[in-house]
Every structure is written in structure tokens, then in C-alpha cells.
Design a protein around this motif. Structure first.
Motif, PDB file in Angstrom:
ATOM      1  N   LYS A 148       0.870  -1.166   0.101  1.00 28.90           N
ATOM      2  CA  LYS A 148      -0.098   0.011  -0.005  1.00 28.90           C
ATOM      3  C   LYS A 148       1.026   1.349  -0.015  1.00 28.90           C
ATOM      4  N   ILE A 149       1.944   1.394   0.855  1.00 32.21           N
ATOM      5  CA  ILE A 149       2.579   2.558   0.929  1.00 32.21           C
ATOM      6  C   ILE A 149       3.317   2.578  -0.662  1.00 32.21           C
ATOM      7  N   THR A 150       4.016   1.394  -1.167  1.00 31.32           N
ATOM      8  CA  THR A 150       4.767   1.587  -2.296  1.00 31.32           C
ATOM      9  C   THR A 150       3.872   2.121  -3.471  1.00 31.32           C
ATOM     10  N   LEU A 151       2.520   1.488  -3.607  1.00 34.63           N
ATOM     11  CA  LEU A 151       1.549   2.065  -4.525  1.00 34.63           C
ATOM     12  C   LEU A 151       1.100   3.599  -4.279  1.00 34.63           C
ATOM     13  N   GLU A 152       0.984   4.198  -3.047  1.00 33.42           N
ATOM     14  CA  GLU A 152       0.796   5.276  -2.983  1.00 33.42           C
ATOM     15  C   GLU A 152       1.910   6.198  -3.175  1.00 33.42           C
ATOM     16  N   SER A 153       2.893   5.681  -3.127  1.00 32.19           N
ATOM     17  CA  SER A 153       4.184   6.623  -3.690  1.00 32.19           C
ATOM     18  C   SER A 153       4.132   6.682  -5.077  1.00 32.19           C
ATOM     19  N   PHE A 154       3.896   5.586  -5.782  1.00 34.08           N
ATOM     20  CA  PHE A 154       3.842   5.663  -7.043  1.00 34.08           C
ATOM     21  C   PHE A 154       2.830   6.215  -7.678  1.00 34.08           C
ATOM     22  N   GLN A 155       1.591   6.646  -7.034  1.00 30.87           N
ATOM     23  CA  GLN A 155       0.509   7.250  -7.433  1.00 30.87           C
ATOM     24  C   GLN A 155       0.831   8.846  -7.524  1.00 30.87           C
ATOM     25  N   SER A 156       1.626   9.382  -6.767  1.00 28.27           N
ATOM     26  CA  SER A 156       2.133  10.750  -6.723  1.00 28.27           C
ATOM     27  C   SER A 156       2.075  11.208  -8.004  1.00 28.27           C
ATOM     28  N   GLY A 157       1.305  12.353  -8.230  1.00 24.99           N
ATOM     29  CA  GLY A 157       1.242  12.971  -9.616  1.00 24.99           C
ATOM     30  C   GLY A 157       0.535  12.308 -10.681  1.00 24.99           C
ATOM     31  N   LEU A 158      -0.105  11.079 -10.405  1.00 24.02           N
ATOM     32  CA  LEU A 158      -0.839  10.475 -11.218  1.00 24.02           C
ATOM     33  C   LEU A 158      -2.342   9.931 -10.626  1.00 24.02           C
ATOM     34  N   SER A 159      -3.297   9.664 -11.463  1.00 24.66           N
ATOM     35  CA  SER A 159      -4.453   8.996 -10.872  1.00 24.66           C
ATOM     36  C   SER A 159      -4.505   7.644 -10.300  1.00 24.66           C
ATOM     37  N   TRP A 160      -5.304   7.575  -9.128  1.00 22.52           N
ATOM     38  CA  TRP A 160      -5.213   6.094  -8.500  1.00 22.52           C
ATOM     39  C   TRP A 160      -5.628   5.018  -9.560  1.00 22.52           C
ATOM     40  N   ARG A 161      -6.673   5.450 -10.299  1.00 17.70           N
ATOM     41  CA  ARG A 161      -6.999   4.572 -11.633  1.00 17.70           C
ATOM     42  C   ARG A 161      -6.132   4.004 -12.281  1.00 17.70           C
ATOM     43  N   THR A 162      -4.911   4.785 -12.679  1.00 22.29           N
ATOM     44  CA  THR A 162      -3.790   4.404 -13.385  1.00 22.29           C
ATOM     45  C   THR A 162      -3.135   3.350 -12.604  1.00 22.29           C
ATOM     46  N   ILE A 163      -2.745   3.304 -11.172  1.00 20.57           N
ATOM     47  CA  ILE A 163      -2.215   2.654 -10.441  1.00 20.57           C
ATOM     48  C   ILE A 163      -2.745   1.467 -10.058  1.00 20.57           C
ATOM     49  N   LEU A 164      -4.237   1.559  -9.914  1.00 23.55           N
ATOM     50  CA  LEU A 164      -4.932   0.372  -9.726  1.00 23.55           C
ATOM     51  C   LEU A 164      -5.048  -0.636 -11.019  1.00 23.55           C
ATOM     52  N   GLU A 165      -5.234  -0.226 -12.023  1.00 23.42           N
ATOM     53  CA  GLU A 165      -5.181  -1.004 -13.304  1.00 23.42           C
ATOM     54  C   GLU A 165      -3.795  -1.539 -13.671  1.00 23.42           C
ATOM     55  N   LYS A 166      -2.782  -1.204 -12.773  1.00 29.70           N
ATOM     56  CA  LYS A 166      -1.450  -1.869 -12.907  1.00 29.70           C
ATOM     57  C   LYS A 166      -0.990  -2.478 -11.714  1.00 29.70           C
ATOM     58  N   ARG A 167      -1.994  -2.823 -10.732  1.00 31.96           N
ATOM     59  CA  ARG A 167      -1.294  -3.349  -9.771  1.00 31.96           C
ATOM     60  C   ARG A 167      -0.932  -4.702  -9.703  1.00 31.96           C
ATOM     61  N   ASP A 168      -1.536  -5.595 -10.567  1.00 32.96           N
ATOM     62  CA  ASP A 168      -0.966  -6.945 -10.805  1.00 32.96           C
ATOM     63  C   ASP A 168       0.163  -6.725 -11.293  1.00 32.96           C
ATOM     64  N   GLY A 169       0.553  -5.892 -12.242  1.00 36.68           N
ATOM     65  CA  GLY A 169       1.557  -5.570 -12.757  1.00 36.68           C
ATOM     66  C   GLY A 169       2.869  -5.186 -11.961  1.00 36.68           C
ATOM     67  N   PHE A 170       2.424  -4.140 -10.905  1.00 34.43           N
ATOM     68  CA  PHE A 170       3.430  -4.062  -9.844  1.00 34.43           C
ATOM     69  C   PHE A 170       3.620  -5.276  -8.964  1.00 34.43           C
ATOM     70  N   ARG A 171       2.750  -6.006  -8.776  1.00 32.16           N
ATOM     71  CA  ARG A 171       2.929  -6.983  -8.017  1.00 32.16           C
ATOM     72  C   ARG A 171       3.954  -8.291  -8.420  1.00 32.16           C
ATOM     73  N   HIS A 172       3.735  -8.302  -9.788  1.00 26.36           N
ATOM     74  CA  HIS A 172       4.563  -9.274 -10.455  1.00 26.36           C
ATOM     75  C   HIS A 172       6.178  -8.676 -10.574  1.00 26.36           C
ATOM     76  N   GLY A 173       6.083  -7.467 -10.788  1.00 24.91           N
ATOM     77  CA  GLY A 173       7.413  -6.820 -10.844  1.00 24.91           C
ATOM     78  C   GLY A 173       7.966  -6.540  -9.709  1.00 24.91           C
ATOM     79  N   PHE A 174       7.476  -6.329  -8.506  1.00 26.44           N
ATOM     80  CA  PHE A 174       7.954  -6.367  -7.224  1.00 26.44           C
ATOM     81  C   PHE A 174       8.078  -7.522  -6.322  1.00 26.44           C
ATOM     82  N   ALA A 175       7.944  -8.783  -6.744  1.00 30.32           N
ATOM     83  CA  ALA A 175       7.986  -9.766  -6.085  1.00 30.32           C
ATOM     84  C   ALA A 175       7.070  -9.929  -4.921  1.00 30.32           C
ATOM     85  N   ASN A 176       5.608  -9.872  -5.579  1.00 34.61           N
ATOM     86  CA  ASN A 176       4.614  -9.751  -4.563  1.00 34.61           C
ATOM     87  C   ASN A 176       4.774  -8.919  -3.429  1.00 34.61           C
TER      88      ASN A 176
END
Length: 200
Positions: A43-71
Motif C-alpha cells: 500500500k505505501i509503495t503504490l501510494e508513492s507511485f501514485q504521486s502525480g498520477l490518478s489512482w485508477r492508473t495505479i489500480l489498473e497496473k496493480r497486478d503488474g506491480f505485484r509481479h514486478g516487485f516480487a509480490n
């Protein structure tokens, strides 16, 4: 704080109504208190990535983030090196921002330090939650005194991309406050979950 009626006839916070994925996140994830270290680090990582972007962008890529950052396994991410940074910069499944990627690796190491010092990452984060400030449901705000205090300490300890606004968004997501709008069908559920949650 506004609410909107969705296709199932229920009223929800206005910001979640654009997609079914967004509604599911609002109902099942956002504002649900947790003491799980991996979940909190995500959660803290995704909120950090969201800075300057919409949360929808992050949410749509959440599975990608999980894969890229070893869950979001903290110890694994802490060991990422330059090859991992290059891999992630070429990963279309995430937001490819070098500063935020390297900050995440840094923050994993800071998280390990917090676990060593406090017993768990949850204990560290929840120490900032103010039980007397759980959100009104009527006032939309971008931060809070508790979030500002959290951000200040985290920055002092070497965390990156954790300003007061990011810290507050994290506290909302982690159930440290209940910012479901008054009239949202999920506000009472969130309040009950927070009331029944045992702080670490």
C-alpha cells in the motif's frame, strides 16, 4: 464529500464509480484495517507511485506491480540491484519511473529497519494512527496532523516519496482513518472494522 448511486442501487463514494474494478477496490480493500506487513508495504509503495498520477492508473497496473516487485516481499525487494531497476524500467506492467523504482528498493530496506526496531512494520505504521481522528465522512482533506507526523519521521529515517499527502492516502487505504463519505453504504462497515481491529 459526494456519493453516487451505482448500477446495483447502492450509494458509494463518488471517486470509485468509473469501473467495476474501482468499485471492488472501494468495497473490499480501501479503508479495511490491516496489520499484515506485506500488505502495508504494498500500500505505501503504490501510494508513492501514485504521486502525480490518478489512482485508477495505479489500480489498473496493480497486478503488474505485484509481479514486478516480487509480490511486495520486503526482504526480496530490499535485495534488488541495478539489473532489477533496468528490468522494471522496461516493464510495461508498471509505472516506469526510475526515481520511484529506486525509492521502492530503498524503502524496502527502511522497512526492514523498522521491523528490526519495532518488531513489525505494522507496529511502526500504526503508532502514528490517531484513534481520535478517524475521519468525519463529510470533510475531504489531503492530509492530517497524524499523516504529517508520519511523513516527517519516515523522511528522517530515510524513506523516499512519502510526503504528507502520500502518507495520508496510505492511512486511508490501510484503514487508519475512515474516509468513506457520509451516505456511502460502506462507511458503517469500515467503522465497525476499525472499531474491532486490534492495533499492533
Amino acid at each position: 464529500m459526494k456519493i453516487e448511486q451505482t448500477s446495483d442501487g447502492l450509494h458509494r463514494c463518488w471517486w470509485c464509480t468509473a469501473t467495476e474494478q474501482y468499485i471492488a477496490y472501494h468495497d473490499d480493500d480501501w479503508g479495511v484495517p490491516t496489520a499484515d506487513d506485506r500488505t502495508l508495504f504494498e500500500k505505501i509503495t503504490l501510494e508513492s507511485f501514485q504521486s502525480g498520477l490518478s489512482w485508477r492508473t495505479i489500480l489498473e497496473k496493480r497486478d503488474g506491480f505485484r509481479h514486478g516487485f516480487a509480490n511486495f516481499d520486503i526482504a526480496t525487494v530490499a535485495q534488488f540491484g541495478e539489473a532489477d531497476v533496468d528490468r522494471l524500467l522496461n516493464d510495461k506492467g508498471i509505472v516506469r519511473h526510475r526515481g520511484k523504482i529506486t525509492a521502492t528498493i530503498n524503502n524496502a530496506n527502511r522497512a526492514l529497519e523498522a521491523i528490526a526496531a519495532h518488531g513489525s512494520l505494522a507496529t511502526f505504521f500504526w503508532s502514528f494512527a490517531d484513534p481520535n481522528d478517524l475521519g468525519s465522512g463529510t470533510v475531504q482533506r489531503g492530509t492530517s496532523p497524524a499523516a504529517t507526523a508520519m511523513s516527517k519521521v519516515m523522511k528522517k529515517l530515510g524513506w523516499k516519496f512519502v510526503g504528507p499527502t502520500t502518507a495520508y492516502a496510505f492511512m486511508q487505504a490501510a484503514g487508519m482513518v475512515n474516509d468513506h463519505a457520509e451516505g456511502c453504504h460502506h462507511r458503517a462497515f469500515s467503522a465497525a472494522a476499525i472499531a474491532g481491529f486490534t492495533r499492533p
